[in-house]
Design a protein around this motif. Sequence first.
Motif, PDB file in Angstrom:
ATOM      1  N   ILE A 154       0.954  -1.253  -0.156  1.00 57.84           N
ATOM      2  CA  ILE A 154       0.073   0.135  -0.129  1.00 57.84           C
ATOM      3  C   ILE A 154       0.795   1.328  -0.006  1.00 57.84           C
ATOM      4  N   PRO A 155       0.741   2.129  -0.888  1.00 60.80           N
ATOM      5  CA  PRO A 155       1.275   3.363  -0.887  1.00 60.80           C
ATOM      6  C   PRO A 155       0.847   4.345  -0.101  1.00 60.80           C
ATOM      7  N   ASP A 156       1.923   5.444   0.638  1.00 64.27           N
ATOM      8  CA  ASP A 156       1.630   6.292   1.475  1.00 64.27           C
ATOM      9  C   ASP A 156       1.301   7.660   0.688  1.00 64.27           C
ATOM     10  N   SER A 157       0.873   8.683   1.465  1.00 61.72           N
ATOM     11  CA  SER A 157       0.769  10.048   0.631  1.00 61.72           C
ATOM     12  C   SER A 157       1.874  10.527  -0.293  1.00 61.72           C
ATOM     13  N   ASN A 158       3.273  10.047   0.205  1.00 58.28           N
ATOM     14  CA  ASN A 158       4.360  10.317  -0.636  1.00 58.28           C
ATOM     15  C   ASN A 158       4.569   9.467  -1.822  1.00 58.28           C
ATOM     16  N   THR A 246      20.329  -5.030 -10.998  1.00 60.72           N
ATOM     17  CA  THR A 246      20.638  -3.680 -10.589  1.00 60.72           C
ATOM     18  C   THR A 246      19.674  -2.593 -11.311  1.00 60.72           C
ATOM     19  N   GLU A 247      18.576  -2.885 -11.743  1.00 58.21           N
ATOM     20  CA  GLU A 247      17.696  -1.980 -12.517  1.00 58.21           C
ATOM     21  C   GLU A 247      17.316  -0.894 -11.500  1.00 58.21           C
ATOM     22  N   SER A 248      17.519   0.268 -11.835  1.00 60.08           N
ATOM     23  CA  SER A 248      17.398   1.373 -11.019  1.00 60.08           C
ATOM     24  C   SER A 248      15.985   1.398 -10.305  1.00 60.08           C
ATOM     25  N   LYS A 249      15.183   1.267 -11.227  1.00 58.86           N
ATOM     26  CA  LYS A 249      13.557   1.356 -10.897  1.00 58.86           C
ATOM     27  C   LYS A 249      13.322   0.788  -9.712  1.00 58.86           C
ATOM     28  N   ASN A 250      13.487  -0.650  -9.927  1.00 56.16           N
ATOM     29  CA  ASN A 250      13.274  -1.557  -8.646  1.00 56.16           C
ATOM     30  C   ASN A 250      14.076  -1.358  -7.623  1.00 56.16           C
ATOM     31  N   THR A 251      15.404  -0.947  -7.765  1.00 59.67           N
ATOM     32  CA  THR A 251      16.297  -0.860  -6.578  1.00 59.67           C
ATOM     33  C   THR A 251      15.936   0.514  -5.736  1.00 59.67           C
ATOM     34  N   GLU A 252      15.453   1.468  -6.568  1.00 60.92           N
ATOM     35  CA  GLU A 252      14.977   2.776  -5.536  1.00 60.92           C
ATOM     36  C   GLU A 252      13.780   2.570  -5.061  1.00 60.92           C
ATOM     37  N   ILE A 253      12.938   1.798  -5.611  1.00 60.61           N
ATOM     38  CA  ILE A 253      11.653   1.637  -4.977  1.00 60.61           C
ATOM     39  C   ILE A 253      11.708   0.818  -3.667  1.00 60.61           C
ATOM     40  N   ILE A 254      12.852  -0.060  -3.499  1.00 57.43           N
ATOM     41  CA  ILE A 254      12.977  -0.758  -2.485  1.00 57.43           C
ATOM     42  C   ILE A 254      13.789  -0.038  -1.264  1.00 57.43           C
ATOM     43  N   PHE A 255      14.863   0.895  -1.883  1.00 58.54           N
ATOM     44  CA  PHE A 255      15.245   1.688  -0.805  1.00 58.54           C
ATOM     45  C   PHE A 255      14.594   2.643  -0.168  1.00 58.54           C
ATOM     46  N   LYS A 260      11.992   5.322   3.827  1.00 57.81           N
ATOM     47  CA  LYS A 260      10.790   6.424   3.949  1.00 57.81           C
ATOM     48  C   LYS A 260      11.242   7.876   3.320  1.00 57.81           C
ATOM     49  N   ILE A 261      11.904   7.648   2.248  1.00 58.33           N
ATOM     50  CA  ILE A 261      12.274   9.078   1.575  1.00 58.33           C
ATOM     51  C   ILE A 261      11.866   9.054   0.304  1.00 58.33           C
ATOM     52  N   PRO A 262      10.826   9.628  -0.252  1.00 60.43           N
ATOM     53  CA  PRO A 262      10.014   9.487  -1.439  1.00 60.43           C
ATOM     54  C   PRO A 262      11.078  10.007  -2.718  1.00 60.43           C
ATOM     55  N   ASN A 263      11.948  10.759  -2.460  1.00 59.51           N
ATOM     56  CA  ASN A 263      12.876  11.214  -3.653  1.00 59.51           C
ATOM     57  C   ASN A 263      14.297  10.596  -3.588  1.00 59.51           C
ATOM     58  N   LEU A 264      14.288   9.583  -2.847  1.00 57.78           N
ATOM     59  CA  LEU A 264      15.525   9.091  -2.838  1.00 57.78           C
ATOM     60  C   LEU A 264      15.861   8.286  -4.055  1.00 57.78           C
ATOM     61  N   LYS A 265      17.391   8.588  -4.462  1.00 60.74           N
ATOM     62  CA  LYS A 265      17.922   8.055  -5.411  1.00 60.74           C
ATOM     63  C   LYS A 265      19.181   7.074  -5.151  1.00 60.74           C
ATOM     64  N   VAL A 266      19.434   6.206  -5.951  1.00 57.64           N
ATOM     65  CA  VAL A 266      20.481   5.320  -5.601  1.00 57.64           C
ATOM     66  C   VAL A 266      21.642   5.295  -6.801  1.00 57.64           C
ATOM     67  N   GLY A 267      22.893   5.467  -6.345  1.00 58.80           N
ATOM     68  CA  GLY A 267      23.967   5.111  -7.148  1.00 58.80           C
ATOM     69  C   GLY A 267      24.966   4.173  -7.102  1.00 58.80           C
ATOM     70  N   PHE A 268      25.976   3.961  -7.656  1.00 61.62           N
ATOM     71  CA  PHE A 268      26.851   2.688  -7.299  1.00 61.62           C
ATOM     72  C   PHE A 268      28.136   2.985  -8.088  1.00 61.62           C
ATOM     73  N   ALA A 371      17.051  14.972  -2.534  1.00 62.56           N
ATOM     74  CA  ALA A 371      16.999  16.568  -2.778  1.00 62.56           C
ATOM     75  C   ALA A 371      16.683  17.397  -1.372  1.00 62.56           C
ATOM     76  N   THR A 372      16.103  16.771  -0.440  1.00 62.57           N
ATOM     77  CA  THR A 372      15.792  17.486   0.776  1.00 62.57           C
ATOM     78  C   THR A 372      16.796  17.317   1.559  1.00 62.57           C
ATOM     79  N   PRO A 373      17.180  18.375   2.323  1.00 62.54           N
ATOM     80  CA  PRO A 373      18.107  18.657   3.259  1.00 62.54           C
ATOM     81  C   PRO A 373      17.809  17.699   4.520  1.00 62.54           C
ATOM     82  N   ARG A 374      18.766  17.179   5.181  1.00 61.33           N
ATOM     83  CA  ARG A 374      18.690  16.450   6.039  1.00 61.33           C
ATOM     84  C   ARG A 374      17.834  15.116   6.198  1.00 61.33           C
ATOM     85  N   ALA A 375      17.180  14.825   4.897  1.00 61.72           N
ATOM     86  CA  ALA A 375      16.569  13.640   4.781  1.00 61.72           C
ATOM     87  C   ALA A 375      17.416  12.445   5.102  1.00 61.72           C
TER      88      ALA A 375
END
Length: 789
Positions: A154-158, A246-255, A260-268, A371-375
């Motif tokens: 279930i998705p949350d509001s973010n 390592t598909e970024s879409k799947n990995t980023e959704i999991i992270f 609990k950070i909606p704009n989180l991105k993952v690099g490697f 993109a969010t400070p202190r996230a």
Amino acid sequence: MKYHLFDESPFKTLISFHKLIEALEKIAQSDVDYRSNYAKALLKKIEHIPELQTGIEDFSVIKKHETTINHLLADLFPTALTNNEIKAVTIPFQNFTFNYTERFKKILKDAGTNFDVTIRDFDEQQFYIANCCLILGAYYKQNIDFNKPFFYDIPDSNGIINHYRILYNADFMEIIPSENAPKLTQEDIDLLIDNYDDIALWKEKFPIESWTLKGFGIIILFDATTENAISNLKTNLLKSDTKKATESKNTEIIFRSIFKIPNLKVGFLIYNPEQEKFIKPPQLEKDGELSSFLLPFNHEMDCKNALFGCSFENLLEHKEPLIISNVEKFIKQNENIKLGELLRSQNINSCVFAPVIKDNKLLGVIELVSATPRALNTINARKLDLILPYLIDTIERYNNDMQHQIEAVIQREYTTIHPSVYWKFREESQKYFQNSNHTKDYIFKEIVFKEVFPLYGQIDIKGSSEHRNETVKADLKNQLEMLLQIFASQKENTNLILLEQRKFELQSLLEELDSPLKADSEQHIQRYIEDEIHPILKNTKSNSEAEKLEQKYFKGLDEKTGLFYHERKKFDNAMSIINKKLATILDKKQIEAQQIYPHYYERFKTDGVEHNLYIGASIAPTKPFDIMYLHNLRLWQLQTLCEMESAHHQLKASLPYELDVTSLILVFSSPISIRFRMDEKRFDVDGTYNARYEVVKKRIDKAHIKNTRERITEKEKITIVYSHANEETEYIKYIKYLQFKKILEPQIEQFEIEDLQGVSGLKAIRVKVANNTLTSKKITYQDLLDELT
């Protein structure tokens, strides 16, 4: 929120509160006044709603009596826990719920009105069989463990996906067979247990709505987002295909679910300890796969680069994460302005760069950015401790895969171990690992294949040495003539006598080029021009006309040789284009030839393309060998040379320098042995007798027809050299077949070959390739250059 109900069920469902009402009736008779009075009041309130006890089929009735039902369920849904528990009334396995706790209501509200609450990976067939299993357990008392975990995603509001484990309470339900419900024997039950996927069988034993499910269930959700996300990450990383893992879409959704950070991105990044560089894995750079925020534009970077600076000391030396909770503050503190500016340019305001370590060795860096400070901060960065063990295994597997691919490239490009004989080398290597010990050196056995039939063929560029010499002479002449033209345009000055001498020497060199080119002519002229002419041109003042000529002259020089490289370049390009085209055809056709029978294949590019084939039972001992396979391969070889000849004829007109080719096949019917030469790392014929085959190969290329000065090879024709009459008969059959297919022209030449040193009695067949087999597609020189590069 939408509800998704399954259409077919072994149950006719009646939502009933009869068991709860029976419990209230007992409480009403108790001696505890406040409980007794409460129960009596509630029972009186529901007297006029008999369907609450007899059963509700129309779900709209529930909505109508929602308040009364809430009061009836008050003991099961205490108000004090409504903001903590995630609970509701349900029909088991159906996506129909009501009487939610406040926390459950908030979760559904945040998901949105269009969200469809469905159980993860649960379809109609599984639903039907799960209900049947309920009957087997509750009614037939079978010990069936169908307690697989069920989840709501279930998705949350973010938009962050949260994962909830579903728990069912069936205390207030009863299962009743109808008149048309088949009575099952133990044999029937055993048959069902052994055929879970046979939905037709389950429907036969449990027909649709042949049982009644009366009562209600309670669904309780447990927030298992972090644990489930880590499980999904583990599953993702364990995929055999590293790129898919390592598909970024799947990995980023999991992270995002974990942090609990909606704009989180993952690099490697991968760390290369040998070169002390960070490397962006090339397999992961394409769209849809993990990228890098430290190296958004480069493929690799030295760890000592100013970008990383002192900020990465902890990461590299102490192997601790670099955590920047506020990039703006990081820049103002002047810790590393360059790194800070790079992050800010990508709209990164908080980030974590964590080392991935195994056995105290740095394998790579996982990048989390927001993109969010202190996230991202030092507290939630600890969640990486849950993830890193799985990343270690994945990176190690990635490195191993890369090493295997590197080995495969070395095997394919730099060694002569063809796949057809690789098994023999592997077998010997396995013996080494099984038998080697520390007390003595293991002696490797030589790799020998006995009783194999050789096939040799070549397409040679006709007169390549003469053409090469002519192009060298043409370039030298053009260069000398241009130097004479420059000197002729010079004004009279104090160097007049020296200029006249140099003009005389240049003219003498030019006249020498009218004679056959000597072995050292090119080097002699090159040294003379560099030592005697260029210093004069660089130190002599010139008029405008001479200056233009000098600029044109120096612009035309080749950087490596200091000589003109115009005609020779055309010749070299033509040679490269021909060799690449013919080698590509041969390599592609060879893949098909391996289907005839596995055989050893090697190919060489010289002034043309040569190939050796060896076929025999010793190369493929698990497959029965028949001489028919040799004949098949010989016909394939002849057809392939015809195709290569045709391809050359098609591109010849587009070449920058016109070159002809000649084709040759050597027929050798006696089986030989080949041995892998450990010192040379290549196969060669084995033994004195077998060496005759190599002697013939080396000497027939320049041989003449007997009693003439005519070469046995001729342009656009294929020459087949043989010794015995049966070989002649065999190849005449092949030629007639290819003539019938309009691949070869009708005329056949047959002749004897002059006696060669140590070789006599050779004969040959020569036949022309028909050019009407060519395609009509026009090829330009630019097309050829594009293909070459």
